[in-house]
Motif scaffolding. Structure first.
Motif, PDB file in Angstrom:
ATOM      1  N   GLN A  65      -7.683   8.621   6.124  1.00 47.16           N
ATOM      2  CA  GLN A  65      -8.771   7.688   6.419  1.00 47.16           C
ATOM      3  C   GLN A  65      -8.563   6.356   5.710  1.00 47.16           C
ATOM      4  O   GLN A  65      -8.840   5.292   6.272  1.00 47.16           O
ATOM      5  CB  GLN A  65     -10.107   8.315   6.034  1.00 47.16           C
ATOM      6  CG  GLN A  65     -10.506   9.481   6.927  1.00 47.16           C
ATOM      7  CD  GLN A  65     -11.746  10.207   6.446  1.00 47.16           C
ATOM      8  OE1 GLN A  65     -12.068  10.210   5.255  1.00 47.16           O
ATOM      9  NE2 GLN A  65     -12.457  10.838   7.377  1.00 47.16           N
ATOM     10  N   ALA A  66      -8.070   6.406   4.465  1.00 49.99           N
ATOM     11  CA  ALA A  66      -7.776   5.167   3.738  1.00 49.99           C
ATOM     12  C   ALA A  66      -6.675   4.382   4.426  1.00 49.99           C
ATOM     13  O   ALA A  66      -6.728   3.149   4.527  1.00 49.99           O
ATOM     14  CB  ALA A  66      -7.382   5.491   2.295  1.00 49.99           C
ATOM     15  N   VAL A  67      -5.673   5.074   4.930  1.00 52.48           N
ATOM     16  CA  VAL A  67      -4.570   4.432   5.644  1.00 52.48           C
ATOM     17  C   VAL A  67      -5.081   3.718   6.887  1.00 52.48           C
ATOM     18  O   VAL A  67      -4.710   2.562   7.172  1.00 52.48           O
ATOM     19  CB  VAL A  67      -3.503   5.478   6.022  1.00 52.48           C
ATOM     20  CG1 VAL A  67      -2.518   4.892   7.033  1.00 52.48           C
ATOM     21  CG2 VAL A  67      -2.765   5.964   4.785  1.00 52.48           C
ATOM     22  N   SER A  82      -1.323   2.797  11.986  1.00 52.21           N
ATOM     23  CA  SER A  82      -1.880   1.662  11.250  1.00 52.21           C
ATOM     24  C   SER A  82      -0.995   0.424  11.274  1.00 52.21           C
ATOM     25  O   SER A  82      -1.494  -0.698  11.356  1.00 52.21           O
ATOM     26  CB  SER A  82      -2.128   2.094   9.799  1.00 52.21           C
ATOM     27  OG  SER A  82      -2.454   1.009   8.978  1.00 52.21           O
ATOM     28  N   ALA A  83       0.316   0.603  11.192  1.00 53.73           N
ATOM     29  CA  ALA A  83       1.218  -0.526  10.942  1.00 53.73           C
ATOM     30  C   ALA A  83       1.584  -1.289  12.204  1.00 53.73           C
ATOM     31  O   ALA A  83       1.674  -0.720  13.302  1.00 53.73           O
ATOM     32  CB  ALA A  83       2.487  -0.032  10.264  1.00 53.73           C
ATOM     33  N   ARG A  84       1.831  -2.570  12.017  1.00 61.30           N
ATOM     34  CA  ARG A  84       2.257  -3.425  13.140  1.00 61.30           C
ATOM     35  C   ARG A  84       3.718  -3.126  13.504  1.00 61.30           C
ATOM     36  O   ARG A  84       4.056  -2.977  14.676  1.00 61.30           O
ATOM     37  CB  ARG A  84       2.087  -4.890  12.755  1.00 61.30           C
ATOM     38  CG  ARG A  84       2.460  -5.875  13.860  1.00 61.30           C
ATOM     39  CD  ARG A  84       2.164  -7.310  13.456  1.00 61.30           C
ATOM     40  NE  ARG A  84       0.716  -7.544  13.355  1.00 61.30           N
ATOM     41  CZ  ARG A  84       0.069  -7.757  12.213  1.00 61.30           C
ATOM     42  NH1 ARG A  84       0.725  -7.767  11.061  1.00 61.30           N
ATOM     43  NH2 ARG A  84      -1.229  -7.965  12.208  1.00 61.30           N
ATOM     44  N   THR A  85       4.601  -3.078  12.510  1.00 61.32           N
ATOM     45  CA  THR A  85       6.017  -2.800  12.732  1.00 61.32           C
ATOM     46  C   THR A  85       6.397  -1.572  11.923  1.00 61.32           C
ATOM     47  O   THR A  85       6.161  -1.519  10.717  1.00 61.32           O
ATOM     48  CB  THR A  85       6.895  -3.989  12.311  1.00 61.32           C
ATOM     49  OG1 THR A  85       6.508  -5.143  13.069  1.00 61.32           O
ATOM     50  CG2 THR A  85       8.367  -3.702  12.558  1.00 61.32           C
ATOM     51  N   LYS A  86       7.011  -0.583  12.574  1.00 63.27           N
ATOM     52  CA  LYS A  86       7.271   0.714  11.974  1.00 63.27           C
ATOM     53  C   LYS A  86       8.782   0.927  11.865  1.00 63.27           C
ATOM     54  O   LYS A  86       9.488   0.896  12.880  1.00 63.27           O
ATOM     55  CB  LYS A  86       6.629   1.814  12.814  1.00 63.27           C
ATOM     56  CG  LYS A  86       5.106   1.675  12.878  1.00 63.27           C
ATOM     57  CD  LYS A  86       4.492   2.468  14.008  1.00 63.27           C
ATOM     58  CE  LYS A  86       4.535   1.724  15.324  1.00 63.27           C
ATOM     59  NZ  LYS A  86       3.575   0.587  15.368  1.00 63.27           N
ATOM     60  N   VAL A  87       9.255   1.149  10.642  1.00 56.43           N
ATOM     61  CA  VAL A  87      10.685   1.286  10.380  1.00 56.43           C
ATOM     62  C   VAL A  87      10.949   2.650   9.742  1.00 56.43           C
ATOM     63  O   VAL A  87      10.370   2.983   8.701  1.00 56.43           O
ATOM     64  CB  VAL A  87      11.197   0.176   9.452  1.00 56.43           C
ATOM     65  CG1 VAL A  87      12.699   0.332   9.205  1.00 56.43           C
ATOM     66  CG2 VAL A  87      10.893  -1.199  10.049  1.00 56.43           C
ATOM     67  N   ALA A 109       0.850  -1.191   0.000  1.00 57.71           N
ATOM     68  CA  ALA A 109       0.000   0.000   0.000  1.00 57.71           C
ATOM     69  C   ALA A 109       0.884   1.239   0.000  1.00 57.71           C
ATOM     70  O   ALA A 109       1.874   1.314   0.737  1.00 57.71           O
ATOM     71  CB  ALA A 109      -0.900   0.008   1.236  1.00 57.71           C
ATOM     72  N   THR A 110       0.534   2.225  -0.821  1.00 59.21           N
ATOM     73  CA  THR A 110       1.307   3.465  -0.870  1.00 59.21           C
ATOM     74  C   THR A 110       0.457   4.602  -1.422  1.00 59.21           C
ATOM     75  O   THR A 110      -0.484   4.370  -2.190  1.00 59.21           O
ATOM     76  CB  THR A 110       2.581   3.302  -1.718  1.00 59.21           C
ATOM     77  OG1 THR A 110       3.357   4.519  -1.649  1.00 59.21           O
ATOM     78  CG2 THR A 110       2.251   3.000  -3.164  1.00 59.21           C
ATOM     79  N   ASN A 111       0.829   5.817  -1.040  1.00 62.16           N
ATOM     80  CA  ASN A 111       0.189   7.017  -1.567  1.00 62.16           C
ATOM     81  C   ASN A 111       1.094   7.780  -2.518  1.00 62.16           C
ATOM     82  O   ASN A 111       0.769   8.897  -2.936  1.00 62.16           O
ATOM     83  CB  ASN A 111      -0.222   7.952  -0.416  1.00 62.16           C
ATOM     84  CG  ASN A 111       0.983   8.466   0.364  1.00 62.16           C
ATOM     85  OD1 ASN A 111       1.971   7.751   0.551  1.00 62.16           O
ATOM     86  ND2 ASN A 111       0.893   9.696   0.856  1.00 62.16           N
ATOM     87  N   PHE A 112       2.244   7.191  -2.880  1.00 59.21           N
ATOM     88  CA  PHE A 112       3.270   7.862  -3.684  1.00 59.21           C
ATOM     89  C   PHE A 112       3.111   7.443  -5.143  1.00 59.21           C
ATOM     90  O   PHE A 112       3.259   6.263  -5.468  1.00 59.21           O
ATOM     91  CB  PHE A 112       4.644   7.472  -3.146  1.00 59.21           C
ATOM     92  CG  PHE A 112       5.781   8.338  -3.603  1.00 59.21           C
ATOM     93  CD1 PHE A 112       5.583   9.615  -4.084  1.00 59.21           C
ATOM     94  CD2 PHE A 112       7.083   7.865  -3.524  1.00 59.21           C
ATOM     95  CE1 PHE A 112       6.645  10.405  -4.482  1.00 59.21           C
ATOM     96  CE2 PHE A 112       8.162   8.641  -3.915  1.00 59.21           C
ATOM     97  CZ  PHE A 112       7.937   9.912  -4.390  1.00 59.21           C
TER      98      PHE A 112
END
Length: 266
Positions: A171-173, A210-215, A132-135
């Protein structure tokens, strides 16, 4: 964005690459004339004015009678054309380090950073993946790969960032819960990640929730800096990855403040 026939930079067309170089030249020299740019880049006056018109439209430079000056550095540095042309070796190293964390079948979210964009070139042998991306440049690359389930995160389109944002994107995220978020920012202090634009922060913060693991992927040029808006404490990220040009004392300083830090080899 279209590909350059020379193959030097698949993300940028030849005019866009030249415009990024002109913008960097203007920032370095502060204020220049059109004739200065003609001499420096070996193009016509008409081409220079066309490039400057585009850069002014993007909010990177400001034209005035007889010359051009740069907008504030924070505005310039957020422009996608500039970001695609900076710290390329460091971003490749960060991407290689991040790629080792991903396994087939995972779901991955990428923000609109060029650091996260570099990861996509390494996805081919770890599919299937859901991404998933917005870029928009990332969406274009991902759409060409097999065994990728692409979730394009829409919203309000920003030409200068070549990405989607605003409340619709946030909201989509937040409707998603990916295994990993790989993201970057414009500035990192010993304790916090920052960005200069509030609408970008809105979406990045939604991604963090939103994410489980954030890097966090950050090249050394962004360290020991701040910008207008705090995004999050570094301790909100599960991992901060820096490149090996980062001085050892800065790495230790980040760790001393509680961040988990790994160093990517160039």
């Amino acid at each position: 964005m279209s590909s350059d026939p020379d193959g030097d930079s698949p993300e940028l067309s030849r005019p866009a690459r030249r415009q990024a170089e002109i913008a960097a030249y203007v920032v370095k020299h502060g204020s220049v004339s059109a004739n200065d740019l003609v001499e420096a880049f070996g193009v016509s006056v008409m081409t220079v004015h066309r490039d400057l018109d585009e850069l002014e439209r993007q909010g990177v430079v400001r034209k005035y009678r007889g010359g051009v000056t740069a907008q504030p550095t924070s505005v310039f540095e957020s422009n996608v054309a500039y970001r695609l042309n900076t710290a390329q070796a460091e971003k490749s190293a960060l991407a290689r380090h991040a790629r080792a964390m991903i396994e087939p079948g995972m779901s991955v979210m990428l923000d609109d950073s060029t650091s996260a964009l570099a990861l996509i070139d390494l996805f081919e042998d770890i599919t299937p993946l859901t991404v998933a991306t917005n870029f928009l440049p990332a969406i274009g690359k991902l759409s060409q790969l097999r065994d990728i389930t692409l979730l394009a995160l829409g919203g309000i389109y920003s030409p200068s960032h070549d990405s989607f944002g605003g409340l619709p994107c946030a909201q989509a995220v937040e409707a998603l819960h990916p295994d990993f978020l790989f993201c970057s920012v414009s500035a990192v202090s010993p304790t916090h990640a920052f960005h200069q634009e509030q609408e970008i922060v809105l979406v990045k913060q939604a991604m963090l929730r939103s994410a489980r693991t954030k890097v966090l992927l950050v090249d050394h040029g962004k360290l020991q800096r701040t910008a207008l808006h705090k995004l999050a404490p570094l301790t909100d990220f599960d991992l901060v990855v820096v490149d090996e040009k980062t001085p050892a004392d800065l790495v230790e300083g980040l760790r001393d403040h509680g961040a988990t830090v790994e160093v990517a080899l160039l």
